[in-house]
Design an enzyme around this catalytic site. Structure first.
Site, short mmCIF file in Angstrom:
data_model
loop_
_atom_site.label_atom_id
_atom_site.label_comp_id
_atom_site.label_asym_id
_atom_site.label_seq_id
_atom_site.Cartn_x
_atom_site.Cartn_y
_atom_site.Cartn_z
N PHE A 1 -5.49 -10.82 -8.55
CA PHE A 1 -4.41 -10.52 -9.29
C PHE A 1 -2.97 -11.13 -8.82
O PHE A 1 -1.99 -10.72 -9.15
CB PHE A 1 -4.29 -8.82 -9.49
N ARG B 1 5.80 7.91 -3.08
CA ARG B 1 4.52 7.39 -3.45
C ARG B 1 3.85 8.54 -4.33
O ARG B 1 2.87 8.19 -5.38
CB ARG B 1 3.56 7.35 -2.07
N ARG C 1 3.52 6.11 -13.03
CA ARG C 1 2.52 5.02 -13.38
C ARG C 1 1.58 5.70 -14.46
O ARG C 1 1.26 4.83 -15.36
CB ARG C 1 1.86 4.53 -12.09
N HIS D 1 7.53 0.33 -7.73
CA HIS D 1 7.07 0.11 -6.17
C HIS D 1 7.38 1.03 -5.38
O HIS D 1 8.67 1.57 -5.53
CB HIS D 1 7.38 -1.22 -5.86
#
Ligand SMILES: Nc1nc2c(ncn2[C@@H]2O[C@H](COP(=O)(O)OP(=O)(O)OP(=O)(O)O)[C@@H](O)[C@H]2O)c(=O)[nH]1
Ligand SMILES: Nc1ncnc2c1ncn2[C@@H]1O[C@H](COP(=O)(O)OP(=O)(O)O)[C@@H](O)[C@H]1O
Ligand SMILES: [Mg+2]
EC number: 2.7.4.6
Length: 182
Positions: free
Chosen positions: A67, A95, A115, A128
């Site tokens: 990827f 996170r 996400r 991120h």
């Protein structure tokens, strides 16, 4: 003016809202709101564009993965928002709020995460976050080369921790009341 009751020293982490989110203001606002709602202090915030060289450098650990090329192209495909976030557990908390890397897994296993709720695909996964204290130091220097981590931890951490601080809608950052422009 925001009052927080921190009991432990603040930690810094580097967070990004990726181009897929900035392409849709509603998604950007939802992620930014999540940062504020979880009591992060936004020490720095800026919008920026990456060239593909920046992308390649930042994600060099993944060169050779299937990827990598699409990741490099995606991350230099439009504007991003970069943050230095402060919290007692900034790295781990951000996170966990982001959820798993792969969106398809996040949707199934971690609904309610950034996400899981907002990611498009495994590459275009909206955000991120540094994955360790060491990564946070490296990544903060990558995005904010003028920011001195030593100075902040030695001189500013206690001021942000004890406050009072206020959130500035224009800069999208928290500032010390004591340093408010007269
Ligand atoms: N192991 C492995 N997984 C792959 C490969 N290509 C795609 N995948 C995975 O298959 C899923 C869908 O991949 P793609 O359909 O290529 O990705 P996409 O939906 O076009 O979205 P992008 O990742 O943004 O390109 C993702 O979870 C990828 O990680 C591959 O060559 N090897
Ligand atoms: N299997 C994958 N398929 C597509 N893109 C991926 C895959 N794994 C990672 N990526 C992309 O590369 C970025 C960096 O990967 P990694 O460091 O493993 O995840 P994280 O961003 O959660 O730290 C991910 O955020 C995602 O955009
Ligand atoms: Mg990573």
């Amino acid at each position: 003016m925001s009052m927080f009751c921190w009991t432990r020293p603040l930690q810094l982490t580097l967070a990004l809202i990726k181009p897929d989110a900035l392409a849709h203001p509603i998604i950007f606002e939802a992620v930014h709101k999540k940062i504020l709602e979880n009591n992060f202090l936004i020490v720095r915030s800026k919008e920026l564009y990456w060239g593909s060289t920046d992308s390649q450098k930042f994600y060099c650990e993944h060169s050779g993965r299937f990827f990598y090329q699409r990741l490099v192209e995606f991350m230099s495909s439009g504007p991003m928002q970069a943050y230095i976030l402060a919290h007692e557990d900034a790295v781990q908390l951000w996170r966990s709020l982001m959820g798993p890397t792969k969106v398809f897994r996040a949707r199934l296993m971690a609904p309610g995460t950034v996400r899981g709720d907002l990611g498009l695909t495994d590459t275009r996964n909206t955000t991120h976050g540094s994955d360790s204290k060491e990564s946070a130091c490296r990544e903060i220097a990558f995005f904010f080369p003028e920011f001195s981590l030593n100075y902040w931890y030695q001189e500013q951490e206690i001021l942000y921790r004890t406050g009072p601080v206020y959130y500035d809608e224009e800069s999208l950052e928290h500032h010390l009341v004591a340093e408010r422009r007269k």
